[in-house]
Design a protein around this motif. Structure first.
Motif, mmCIF file in Angstrom:
data_model
loop_
_atom_site.group_PDB
_atom_site.id
_atom_site.type_symbol
_atom_site.label_atom_id
_atom_site.label_comp_id
_atom_site.label_asym_id
_atom_site.label_seq_id
_atom_site.Cartn_x
_atom_site.Cartn_y
_atom_site.Cartn_z
ATOM 1 N N VAL A 76 -12.764 -44.441 41.182
ATOM 2 C CA VAL A 76 -13.187 -43.843 39.912
ATOM 3 C C VAL A 76 -12.064 -43.942 38.881
ATOM 4 C CG1 VAL A 76 -13.842 -41.678 38.765
ATOM 5 C CG2 VAL A 76 -14.864 -42.284 40.960
ATOM 6 N N MET A 77 -10.849 -43.635 39.300
ATOM 7 C CA MET A 77 -9.692 -43.692 38.401
ATOM 8 C C MET A 77 -9.462 -45.110 37.887
ATOM 9 S SD MET A 77 -5.779 -42.435 39.212
ATOM 10 C CE MET A 77 -6.428 -40.983 40.030
ATOM 11 N N PHE A 78 -9.629 -46.080 38.776
ATOM 12 C CA PHE A 78 -9.456 -47.482 38.394
ATOM 13 C C PHE A 78 -10.514 -47.888 37.366
ATOM 14 C CE2 PHE A 78 -9.699 -52.145 39.643
ATOM 15 C CZ PHE A 78 -8.511 -52.471 39.012
ATOM 16 N N GLY A 79 -11.752 -47.471 37.600
ATOM 17 C CA GLY A 79 -12.820 -47.742 36.643
ATOM 18 C C GLY A 79 -12.564 -47.058 35.314
ATOM 19 N N PHE A 80 -12.038 -45.829 35.364
ATOM 20 C CA PHE A 80 -11.711 -45.062 34.160
ATOM 21 C C PHE A 80 -10.665 -45.795 33.326
ATOM 22 C CE2 PHE A 80 -9.497 -41.740 31.796
ATOM 23 C CZ PHE A 80 -10.541 -40.935 31.349
ATOM 24 N N ILE A 81 -9.613 -46.281 33.985
ATOM 25 C CA ILE A 81 -8.539 -47.011 33.301
ATOM 26 C C ILE A 81 -9.073 -48.304 32.691
ATOM 27 C CG2 ILE A 81 -6.373 -48.283 33.651
ATOM 28 C CD1 ILE A 81 -5.701 -46.168 35.825
ATOM 29 N N ALA A 82 -9.927 -49.021 33.459
ATOM 30 C CA ALA A 82 -10.511 -50.279 32.975
ATOM 31 C C ALA A 82 -11.371 -50.042 31.735
ATOM 32 C CB ALA A 82 -11.347 -50.932 34.076
ATOM 33 N N CYS A 83 -12.100 -48.926 31.720
ATOM 34 C CA CYS A 83 -12.944 -48.584 30.567
ATOM 35 C C CYS A 83 -12.092 -48.266 29.344
ATOM 36 C CB CYS A 83 -13.839 -47.390 30.907
ATOM 37 S SG CYS A 83 -15.203 -47.777 32.009
ATOM 38 N N LEU A 84 -11.047 -47.481 29.529
ATOM 39 C CA LEU A 84 -10.161 -47.137 28.412
ATOM 40 C C LEU A 84 -9.505 -48.390 27.843
ATOM 41 C CD1 LEU A 84 -8.384 -43.843 29.564
ATOM 42 C CD2 LEU A 84 -10.313 -44.096 27.999
ATOM 43 N N TYR A 85 -9.070 -49.264 28.732
ATOM 44 C CA TYR A 85 -8.445 -50.526 28.302
ATOM 45 C C TYR A 85 -9.443 -51.351 27.491
ATOM 46 C CZ TYR A 85 -6.168 -55.108 28.595
ATOM 47 O OH TYR A 85 -5.593 -56.324 28.290
ATOM 48 N N PHE A 140 -15.842 -31.405 35.501
ATOM 49 C CA PHE A 140 -16.015 -31.908 34.134
ATOM 50 C C PHE A 140 -15.538 -33.359 34.044
ATOM 51 C CE2 PHE A 140 -14.182 -32.564 29.866
ATOM 52 C CZ PHE A 140 -15.334 -32.406 29.099
ATOM 53 N N TYR A 141 -14.474 -33.673 34.785
ATOM 54 C CA TYR A 141 -13.934 -35.038 34.801
ATOM 55 C C TYR A 141 -14.991 -36.039 35.262
ATOM 56 C CZ TYR A 141 -11.278 -39.032 36.673
ATOM 57 O OH TYR A 141 -10.817 -40.291 36.979
ATOM 58 N N ASN A 142 -15.774 -35.672 36.270
ATOM 59 C CA ASN A 142 -16.822 -36.572 36.764
ATOM 60 C C ASN A 142 -17.921 -36.771 35.730
ATOM 61 O OD1 ASN A 142 -16.144 -34.984 39.810
ATOM 62 N ND2 ASN A 142 -15.834 -37.170 39.508
ATOM 63 N N TRP A 143 -18.231 -35.728 34.955
ATOM 64 C CA TRP A 143 -19.202 -35.864 33.865
ATOM 65 C C TRP A 143 -18.683 -36.847 32.812
ATOM 66 C CZ3 TRP A 143 -24.076 -34.941 33.737
ATOM 67 C CH2 TRP A 143 -24.644 -33.889 34.456
ATOM 68 N N VAL A 144 -17.427 -36.722 32.462
ATOM 69 C CA VAL A 144 -16.805 -37.623 31.482
ATOM 70 C C VAL A 144 -16.856 -39.065 31.984
ATOM 71 C CG1 VAL A 144 -14.637 -38.245 30.335
ATOM 72 C CG2 VAL A 144 -15.303 -35.844 30.522
ATOM 73 N N CYS A 145 -16.581 -39.242 33.281
ATOM 74 C CA CYS A 145 -16.607 -40.585 33.884
ATOM 75 C C CYS A 145 -18.001 -41.193 33.823
ATOM 76 C CB CYS A 145 -16.113 -40.524 35.332
ATOM 77 S SG CYS A 145 -14.336 -40.276 35.488
ATOM 78 N N TYR A 146 -19.026 -40.390 34.108
ATOM 79 C CA TYR A 146 -20.401 -40.879 34.011
ATOM 80 C C TYR A 146 -20.691 -41.417 32.609
ATOM 81 C CZ TYR A 146 -22.523 -39.423 38.479
ATOM 82 O OH TYR A 146 -22.880 -39.315 39.801
ATOM 83 N N ILE A 147 -20.316 -40.660 31.592
ATOM 84 C CA ILE A 147 -20.560 -41.059 30.204
ATOM 85 C C ILE A 147 -19.779 -42.324 29.858
ATOM 86 C CG2 ILE A 147 -20.273 -40.374 27.786
ATOM 87 C CD1 ILE A 147 -20.642 -37.444 28.761
ATOM 88 N N LEU A 148 -18.516 -42.355 30.271
ATOM 89 C CA LEU A 148 -17.652 -43.507 29.992
ATOM 90 C C LEU A 148 -18.166 -44.762 30.693
ATOM 91 C CD1 LEU A 148 -14.980 -43.960 28.407
ATOM 92 C CD2 LEU A 148 -13.783 -43.729 30.579
ATOM 93 N N PHE A 149 -18.547 -44.626 31.954
ATOM 94 C CA PHE A 149 -19.059 -45.773 32.710
ATOM 95 C C PHE A 149 -20.373 -46.266 32.109
ATOM 96 C CE2 PHE A 149 -16.874 -43.968 36.767
ATOM 97 C CZ PHE A 149 -15.646 -44.366 36.270
ATOM 98 N N ALA A 150 -21.249 -45.335 31.746
ATOM 99 C CA ALA A 150 -22.560 -45.703 31.190
ATOM 100 C C ALA A 150 -22.393 -46.494 29.893
ATOM 101 C CB ALA A 150 -23.399 -44.447 30.937
#
Length: 426
Positions: A139-148, A202-212
């Protein structure tokens, strides 16, 4: 001794995640240097070196953990994967085909990958803390990739609804293409679901939105459909006995669909840019017909060879993938190789059932994602027992991790069987 065993079970999640990220190293190098680097022999050598280092690290990690005998049946399967591909290359050479040199390396790679990532782990286990750590890192790796992706492509993403050609943009983060990035987001969504239904943070909710948002931006039809299908299957199983939850989900889905449909800009974008019914399979059906012709001219039982068939395809239409796991396996190793994969999938599904009986949430996550994997495989080139990043992430996520986690519940199954036998005797 027990405490050391538990620590090893905790750390294995970190080691497996490192293997996935380390296998991405050649891709990152290519994205920094030039996309043309991927076509060079140096790139292939780099991929091979990364795979070898990855395998050595994992082998010694298990070896230093606790030496255990390798399961005989799985050891035989490792040999069968290698022998079948050896037969493929022998038959292809007899038929006059020019065998690519990397296909000979692939013969040994198939044995090594199965032996290191399947045969050996089958005797070990990953703890609950270890698997949560693994999912957390994904999840963290996906989060970083999305931000990048959002930082590098900020201006393009801001105007994404104004594009007139879906192929004019390529929001790919630090991957070589948007399909690779979208593929990571599929795994990240699965991992996030695993964590969300255990923590609901809340972090997991943020990740869902970011990934979507980032999946939407990749315009990858296959991944978008796969993620939607995964969430649908998961919710149907997870809430199958909760009527109120089902009603809420249905109402939420109706409101969401109505909101999208009522907005002409968004609905038009989805139809024209994402669904793209006018392009059909985007030329995939032509690639599949080409593969069938290759098999008709050569050998259906043993195929042609993975790298050799890829080179033949490249010479025909300047593409090197058939965008279908089943077709690719048939061309690469024939019906024999496809049968070996089916045996492995059946074996893993049995272990996922054991997980489901003992850890319902994890079992539903693996069941849903494993089911969706077969749909995804119809439209994309995935593989499990070769070298490279795609092999690593699919092999570890869908085979190694479920096998390791299911081992936690073997003793539970044995105890329940013994108690049942005792009750029957009484």
């Amino acid at each position: 001794m027990i405490e050391l065993e538990n620590k090893r079970g905790d750390k294995i999640g970190s080691v497996l995640f490192f293997c996935i990220v380390f296998s991405l190293f050649p891709v990152l190098i290519t994205s920094l240097i030039s996309s043309a680097f991927i076509a060079s022999s140096l790139y292939s050598i780099l991929v091979g070196m990364v795979f070898l280092i990855q395998s050595v690290i994992l082998f010694f990690y298990f070896w230093m953990w606790k030496q255990k005998p390798v399961d005989k049946k799985l050891f035989i399967m490792a040999w069968l994967f290698m022998i079948s591909q050896t037969m493929t290359l022998l038959i292809s050479s007899v038929n006059g085909l020019k065998i690519e040199s990397f296909d000979f390396i692939n013969v040994f790679a198939r044995f090594i990958s199965f032996f290191i990532f399947v045969s050996i782990p089958y005797k070990y286990n990953i703890s609950k803390k270890g698997i949560e750590r693994f999912m957390c890192y994904i999840v963290m790796f996906g989060f970083i990739a999305c931000l990048y992706n959002m930082v590098v492509n900020f201006s393009g993403l801001k105007n994404i609804l104004n594009i007139s050609n879906p192929y004019a943009v390529d929001f790919k983060s630090f991957y070589l293409g948007r399909n690779g990035f979208a593929q990571l987001l599929f795994f990240s969504t699965v991992a996030n679901t695993f964590l969300f239904f255990k923590r609901r943070s809340f972090y997991n909710w943020v990740c869902y939105i970011l990934f979507a948002f980032n999946i939407f931006a990749t315009l990858s039809r296959t991944v978008t459909a796969s993620v939607g299908l995964f969430l649908l299957i998961f919710c149907l199983i997870y809430y199958r006995k909760k009527l109120l939850s089902k009603i809420i989900l249905i109402i939420f889905a109706i409101i969401f669909i109505f909101t999208i449909a009522s907005n002409a800009t968004i609905s038009g974008f989805i139809v024209n840019m994402l669904i793209r019914s006018d392009v059909g399979t985007s030329g995939r059906s032509d690639l599949w017909r080409t593969a069938i012709e290759m098999l008709n001219q050569n050998n259906w039982f043993f195929g042609i060879g993975y790298i050799t068939s890829s080179t033949l395809l490249n010479n025909m239409c300047n593409l090197d993938q058939f965008h279908n796991f089943y077709i690719e396996t048939l061309v690469g190793g024939g019906l024999i190789d496809l049968l070996l994969h089916v045996i492995v999938f059946k074996f893993v599904s049995g272990n996922i059932k054991r997980i489901y009986k003992n850890d319902r949430t994890a079992g539903i996550v693996f069941t849903s994602s494993f089911t969706v994997m077969f749909f995804y495989a119809f439209f994309e080139s995935i593989s499990f027992f070769s070298i490279g990043y795609v092999d690593s992430i699919f092999r570890i996520f869908f085979i190694t991790v479920p096998l390791l986690y299911s081992n936690n519940f073997k003793e539970v199954s044995k105890k329940s069987q013994r108690s049942l036998i005792m009750r029957l005797h009484k």
